[in-house]
Scaffold this active site. Sequence first.
Site, PDB file in Angstrom:
ATOM      1  N   MET A 157       0.830  -1.192   0.000  1.00  0.00           N
ATOM      2  CA  MET A 157       0.000   0.000   0.000  1.00  0.00           C
ATOM      3  C   MET A 157       0.869   1.248   0.000  1.00  0.00           C
ATOM      4  SD  MET A 157      -3.229  -0.721   2.517  1.00  0.00           S
ATOM      5  CE  MET A 157      -4.420  -2.005   2.134  1.00  0.00           C
ATOM      6  N   CYS A 158       0.231   2.384  -0.181  1.00  0.00           N
ATOM      7  CA  CYS A 158       0.929   3.667  -0.198  1.00  0.00           C
ATOM      8  C   CYS A 158       1.335   4.069   1.218  1.00  0.00           C
ATOM      9  CB  CYS A 158       0.025   4.732  -0.809  1.00  0.00           C
ATOM     10  SG  CYS A 158      -0.635   4.306  -2.433  1.00  0.00           S
ATOM     11  N   GLN A 159       2.051   5.187   1.318  1.00  0.00           N
ATOM     12  CA  GLN A 159       2.484   5.703   2.609  1.00  0.00           C
ATOM     13  C   GLN A 159       2.110   7.181   2.698  1.00  0.00           C
ATOM     14  OE1 GLN A 159       5.053   4.009   5.128  1.00  0.00           O
ATOM     15  NE2 GLN A 159       3.682   2.443   4.328  1.00  0.00           N
ATOM     16  N   HIS A 182       2.790  12.094   0.145  1.00  0.00           N
ATOM     17  CA  HIS A 182       2.343  10.734  -0.191  1.00  0.00           C
ATOM     18  C   HIS A 182       3.371  10.081  -1.101  1.00  0.00           C
ATOM     19  CE1 HIS A 182      -0.030   7.782  -2.599  1.00  0.00           C
ATOM     20  NE2 HIS A 182      -0.790   7.673  -1.528  1.00  0.00           N
ATOM     21  N   ASN A 219      -4.251   6.258   1.690  1.00  0.00           N
ATOM     22  CA  ASN A 219      -3.546   4.985   1.734  1.00  0.00           C
ATOM     23  C   ASN A 219      -4.585   3.899   1.969  1.00  0.00           C
ATOM     24  OD1 ASN A 219      -2.152   2.660   2.477  1.00  0.00           O
ATOM     25  ND2 ASN A 219      -1.485   3.490   4.438  1.00  0.00           N
TER      26      ASN A 219
END
Length: 269
Positions: A1-3, A77, A108
């Site tokens: 996943m994103c941060q 992001h 996220n």
Amino acid sequence: MCQLLAMNSSKPAALGFSFAGFTERGGRTGEHRDGWGIAFHSSEGCTLLTDHLAAIDSPLAQQLHDNPVKAKNIVAHIRKATHGRIAPENTHPFARELWGKTWSFAHNGELKPWHTPDSAHYGAAGDTDSEQAFCHLLGALRARFPDGEPARGVLRAAITEIAGEIAANGSFNFILSDGDILFAHCSTHLHYVIREYPFSVAQLIDCERSIDFRQHNHLDDRIAVIATHPLTENEPWTAFAPGELKVFAGGALLHDTAPQRGVYIQISY
């Protein structure tokens, strides 16, 4: 996943130290190589910078390392694509106007995609679930408060309700700021730390870099930093509870005093 990474400060401040550790996760210590972006909210408005390159390979990110920008609210992001192509229009943060302010948003998680009606006030420029969710969130706020921004407690309650509706369809960790205050919502992982007097020394987890905040801050400085996972190994980071929305202003965590009742917005799939 994103941060996710965000800062809310009592005075304009640079995010340089935390940003250095954060960008390491954009391809070196993490797998988030599908773009990055950052929004700066200052007295002159909101400046949005995005790049579809990995943060560790981005000349723009290096430029920010060399010349940090000061602001009271910052939203950043780094992306690992799940929905949507690797393209500039799919890179967070996203920004839209509401009640005469520019709001920035980064997400996220992964949500079930939905189609925004043609009559919706906000439309997505890209094809991510994140931008769709942002457009829906702001559109719901605009519809609920057509005469302008409500009192802070009422706004907090409304965002909590709408975020809960969206989060029922997946993971919805997000940062949202109007330039004055910063909202942070957790579905799975989100942490924060308040840096204030007496300041101390901090060591980044992702690279060999430390800082003595006592040498860079005044007694009345106060800075809240929010991140998906802690960025330093020797600071008292606090984890959010799943489903929790926290609000920050002036570098401090605001307590929830708003009523929890309200009208829910139904999303159609």
